[in-house]
Design an enzyme around this catalytic site. Structure first.
Site, PDB file in Angstrom:
ATOM      1  N   ARG A 128      -1.894  -4.519  -1.771  1.00 20.12           N
ATOM      2  CA  ARG A 128      -1.374  -4.889  -0.468  1.00 20.12           C
ATOM      3  C   ARG A 128      -2.493  -5.161   0.517  1.00 20.12           C
ATOM      4  O   ARG A 128      -3.583  -4.589   0.426  1.00 20.12           O
ATOM      5  CB  ARG A 128      -0.512  -3.753   0.105  1.00 20.12           C
ATOM      6  CG  ARG A 128       0.767  -3.511  -0.681  1.00 20.12           C
ATOM      7  CD  ARG A 128       1.606  -2.447  -0.017  1.00 20.12           C
ATOM      8  NE  ARG A 128       0.784  -1.302   0.321  1.00 20.12           N
ATOM      9  CZ  ARG A 128       1.055  -0.463   1.318  1.00 20.12           C
ATOM     10  NH1 ARG A 128       2.105  -0.649   2.071  1.00 20.12           N
ATOM     11  NH2 ARG A 128       0.254   0.558   1.560  1.00 20.12           N
TER      12      ARG A 128
ATOM     13  N   SER B 236      -8.319   3.003  -5.254  1.00 19.21           N
ATOM     14  CA  SER B 236      -7.963   4.252  -5.930  1.00 19.21           C
ATOM     15  C   SER B 236      -8.470   4.315  -7.371  1.00 19.21           C
ATOM     16  O   SER B 236      -7.693   4.386  -8.326  1.00 19.21           O
ATOM     17  CB  SER B 236      -6.453   4.439  -5.883  1.00 19.21           C
ATOM     18  OG  SER B 236      -6.014   4.279  -4.562  1.00 19.21           O
TER      19      SER B 236
ATOM     20  N   ASP C   8      -7.105   6.768  -2.380  1.00 24.14           N
ATOM     21  CA  ASP C   8      -5.766   6.944  -1.794  1.00 24.14           C
ATOM     22  C   ASP C   8      -5.472   8.394  -1.410  1.00 24.14           C
ATOM     23  O   ASP C   8      -4.705   8.649  -0.493  1.00 24.14           O
ATOM     24  CB  ASP C   8      -4.670   6.375  -2.710  1.00 24.14           C
ATOM     25  CG  ASP C   8      -4.722   6.953  -4.114  1.00 24.14           C
ATOM     26  OD1 ASP C   8      -5.708   7.626  -4.460  1.00 24.14           O
ATOM     27  OD2 ASP C   8      -3.760   6.719  -4.883  1.00 24.14           O
TER      28      ASP C   8
HETATM   29 MG    MG Z   1       0.265   5.326  -4.385  1.00 20.15          MG
END
Ligand code: MG
Ligand code: ADP
Length: 894
Positions: free
Chosen positions: A524, A585, A639
């Site tokens: 995103r 992440s 994250d």
């Molecule tokens: Mg996640």
């Protein structure tokens, strides 16, 4: 007068509906722990949790205590669907007076019957006389049962009044008496009511029978209830047979308006006035009496036997159920009526005969109708509590009234259909009485016990003790310390990566930021506005094609820049240069807030030329290639850090971040003096633990099960992320699938047949666990899931599946808690506190959507770290918000 009498015996349909409602209310009362003691319909748990499935086999002994008799039966089942059991009987008459003697004498007599029966009976195909002989005990009195083989007699009835038995465990009394007879191979395995025996008898060919109605001297009914509703028993999963003891329905006055004067007379003359009011309307012990009182009353009103001597009718019990049945079953005129009445010593006229017949029909018809009311209440109750629109069920039937009254079945069917149109009951006659049923109960109990042992054997390794969890916690502490140490870091399985984030937000951060989120389920791009009023954002999801995930690094980062450009264009942001936070992440060796070397790809990414490189630089290079000059990358973060930061914006105590989604990981604020891998001793730094890899050095090998090893071996990174593979969404479903395969192979599930779908890797999704573990109404959804996997599941299969899912998800939550316990205890000790109060920001769909995961996690954590008060906050859009906040905190600090 005759018409009035007949009308009083006829209950209007709407009154029947109301009565059915009352019966259902009383059933609920009897099942509830709070109201059970006062309830008239006792709803006694029987601890019979399954009906026969036809695989039962072996020899079973049954002893049935009846009125004036002891019946012994030896039943041999062949595992053939119970189609052709072999049965041998012997009936013993009870000696005079024993029903009122000492309890010990009664049980000694029963044991002697067993002994004598066994001495006379040759038992087929038992290889040795050593073999245990299980015994089922049919004991038709009201008992408080606490196990299948533990039942305390509450009160005698039916003429029994032996001393020293009420309040005692009658199974124990029988077993002791049997032991005295030196029948040491006989084990009393199950005790049951005759109604339950009837229900079981009607289960043949694997066709379940889940209700039984016995319309006899007394009247009673049992049915399979959802176990969690039977609050008097501890069982919460599956079903349990409940003995309704519905004979006492109406003892609180709910039936008062339908009692006729004849019923009142019968009640007053009975040995227990005011009790068993329903039974006194429907039991064959009373029907003759009701007729007798009606005849007396009508004679007094001169509507019958005018001028004749009816003294004979004054005697209690002269008018038996057999007389009544003889009178009503004969359809051709009144010859039979006349004969019966004359035998009784009456001189009936032709008109008397007709009228007596009408009265008898009304009394017995009413009894049948009232049975239908009770049955309808049970049917509707089952239908509702099983969350079904329609219910189809078999009803085992037995008893003198059912067998003796030709129209009983028809009335029962028609009336119950009117009252419960959503249910379709098929009535099945019980052929061999309760004896065979008792053998089947005993057989089922043994089958279930064997199955339980086998299930425990399979699931045992997944069940962690407190000591196991403490050990995991201690190992995590140890690995954390190693990971933080300058010289031990290289060999630690928990990497403890510095993040260069040294402050959580304080709520004064302001500004507009760009954020990227790579490494979750979606990629995103976001724009985040941090204002006095709060945080708002806009975002766009972009797909990263597998070809790009697995292509070259340049392709990957070029694609990312393309997405950013697209987003900025759409959002009209091309002219601005906003600070950018990059949630990335994957495990990185961070050397600054905006400098992070990729250690290894995970989650299916393999883009070449990236491992060992600075990810921020790779992004900047791509921007350069694409001639995008307006990019200002300020921070790269994991994250977990984003999650902690986003919750920290609202809660200053939030110093831990936790992810339980596709993977699992955690971060927390560590004192700099403990971080050996970064210069400086002042303040704190957020440490990205990368705890998913905990155990990769072998330290958790003792808790890995066969299933975990198989799952690990079939992943793209065998031997890696071992802790994560016990906990996170990517793996739990697959662990369950492996267990199901083993259980099927062991014939514990799906009748030993695994569909080819079930043999497909990763077909069992982790979200299924959420559906399956949802308590109460989820049974239908379990069936749907199993049907989609081409599995034909019985009710018991569904229950076992739920148990498997529970074991797997519970272990995951407990292990996660053990990890967190290590973190919070470490923080507490570092800060020299007796108690630590801290919050954890959490993200991840497994944590958020699984019905029990978070509760299990929190309970275990409380247990393992009792000196820490830990609260949990769900992070909303941690990656986006968190990235902006890290950028903001960084800009503020700069
Ligand atoms: Mg996640
Ligand atoms: P990510 O960790 O990639 O950011 P999520 O937090 O959304 O993504 O987690 C995705 C994981 O959650 C998937 O592996 C999936 O197995 C699991 N999952 C999806 N739906 C459910 C659910 N209803 N219950 C439990 N787990 C779920």
């Amino acid at each position: 007068q005759i018409q009035r009498a007949l009308r009083s015996l006829c209950i209007p349909l709407e009154r029947l509906h109301i009565m059915k409602g009352h019966m259902m209310q009383d059933m609920c009362k009897g099942l509830s722990r709070q109201t059970h003691a006062q309830a008239k319909v006792r709803m006694l748990p029987t601890y019979i949790c399954s009906t026969p499935n036809g695989t039962e086999k072996g020899n079973f002994l049954v002893v049935e205590l009846c009125q004036n008799q002891v019946r012994t039966v030896l039943v041999t089942l062949y595992g053939d669907g119970n189609m052709s059991p072999q049965m041998m009987y012997k009936i013993f008459d009870m000696p005079e007076g024993i029903m009122q003697s000492e309890g010990e004498a009664l049980f000694d007599f029963i044991a002697q019957c067993v002994s004598q029966f066994l001495a006379e009976t040759t038992i087929s195909d038992t290889g040795s006389s050593e073999e245990r002989l299980p015994l089922g005990f049919v004991f038709p009195f009201t008992c408080r049962q606490t196990q299948l083989d533990k039942a305390e007699l509450l009160s005698w009835s039916k003429g029994f009044s032996c001393s020293g038995v009420v309040g005692k465990d009658v199974v124990q009394m029988l077993q002791s008496a049997i032991n005295k007879q030196e029948l040491s191979r006989v084990d009393v395995v199950a005790l049951m009511n005759d109604t339950v025996g009837t229900m079981m008898t009607c289960c043949t060919e694997g066709r379940p029978c889940e209700i039984a109605v016995v319309a006899d001297k007394g009247s009673n009914c049992c049915f399979m209830a959802e176990a969690y509703l039977v609050e008097m028993a501890e069982e919460t999963s599956g079903r349990m047979c409940v003995n309704t003891e519905w004979g006492c329905f109406g003892d609180d006055g709910t039936l008062n308006d339908i009692f006729t004067p004849y019923d009142e007379s019968v009640n007053e003359e009975s040995s227990n006035p005011g009790e068993k009011r329903f039974e006194k309307l429907v039991g064959t012990l009373y029907l003759g009496e009701i007729v007798r009182h009606a005849l007396i009353a009508l004679t007094a009103e001169k509507a019958l036997f005018t001028g004749a001597n009816i003294a004979v009718l004054k005697e209690k019990g002269v008018f038996t159920i057999q007389h009544v049945l003889d009178i009503i079953n004969n359809e051709n005129g009144t010859t039979e009526v006349k004969r019966v009445l004359e035998v009784l010593g009456l001189q009936p006229s032709e008109r008397d005969c007709g009228r007596v017949q009408q009265i008898c029909r009304a009394v017995v018809g009413r009894a049948a109708t009232l049975h239908a009311v009770g049955l309808a209440a049970i049917l509707s109750y089952m239908c509702q509590t099983r969350d079904m629109e329609t219910l189809m069920v078999n009803v085992g039937m037995d008893g003198e009234l059912y067998k003796g009254y030709s129209r009983f079945e028809e009335i029962l069917q028609t009336v119950s259909r009117l009252l419960s149109p959503e249910c379709l009951a098929t009535l099945l006659p019980s052929r061999d009485g309760s004896g065979r049923g008792a053998a089947m109960v005993t057989a089922v109990a043994l089958r279930l016990a064997a199955q339980r042992r086998a299930v425990n054997e399979v699931l045992g390794p997944l069940r962690l003790t407190r000591a196991d969890l403490e050990k995991v916690q201690a190992l995590m502490r140890q690995e954390m310390e190693q990971g933080l140490g300058k010289h031990t870091n290289a060999t630690a399985s928990v990497r403890m990566l510095p993040t260069y984030v040294s402050h959580t937000p304080d709520g004064t951060e302001r500004g507009d930021f760009l954020a990227l989120d790579l490494g979750g389920t979606n990629f995103r791009v976001l724009v985040v506005h941090v204002t006095e009023e709060g945080i708002s954002m806009a975002s766009e999801i972009y797909v990263i094609p597998t070809a790009i995930m697995r292509g070259t690094g340049e392709e990957l980062f070029d694609h990312i820049i393309d997405c950013i450009v697209d987003f900025q264009t759409k959002q009209n942001l091309m002219t601005q240069t906003l600070p950018l936070g990059f949630t990335f992440s994957f495990p990185c060796q961070q050397v600054g807030l905006d400098k992070a070397l990729l250690l290894t790809w995970t989650k299916g990414f393999t883009a070449s030329g990236c491992v060992g490189q600075d990810v921020v630089q790779l992004l900047r290079d791509a921007a350069h290639r694409k001639q995008h000059s307006g990019l200002q990358v300020v921070a790269l973060l994991n994250d977990t850090v984003g999650t902690m930061m986003s919750c920290g914006y609202d809660d200053p105590k939030c110093e831990i971040g936790l992810i339980v989604g596709t993977g699992t990981n955690a971060c927390y604020m560590e004192d700099m003096r403990n971080v050996g891998t970064v210069e400086g001793d002042q303040g704190r730094m957020c440490i990205n633990m990368e705890w998913g890899a905990f155990g990769d050095n072998g330290c958790l090998d003792h808790i890995f099960t066969h299933f975990d090893k198989v799952v690990d071996e079939t992943t793209i990174n065998p031997g890696k992320q071992r802790f994560e593979k016990l906990i996170s969404g990517m793996y739990l479903g697959e662990i369950v699938r492996q267990i199901l395969l083993v259980m099927t192979e062991k014939q514990l599930l799906f009748q030993g047949r695994a569909s080819s779908k079930l043999q497909t890797r990763n077909i069992f999704q982790t979200k299924f666990l959420s559906t399956i573990e949802l308590n109460g109404l989820a049974l239908r959804q379990i069936q749907t899931i199993l049907n989609e996997l081409d599995l034909n599941a019985s009710f018991e299969d569904s229950m076992l599946l739920r148990e498997v899912c529970q074991a797997v998800s519970l272990r995951a939550a407990q292990l996660c808690a053990a990890g967190l316990a290590a973190v919070v205890e470490n923080m507490r000790e570092n800060r020299g506190l007796d108690r630590l109060s801290v919050s954890v920001g959490v993200d991840g769909t497994l944590y958020k959507l699984h019905p029990c995961f978070s509760q299990n996690l929190q309970n275990t954590l409380k247990d393992l770290a009792p000196n820490c008060d830990v609260s949990f906050r769900l992070s909303e859009d941690g990656s986006g918000k968190g990235a902006a906040l890290v950028a903001a905190v960084a800009c503020r600090a700069a």
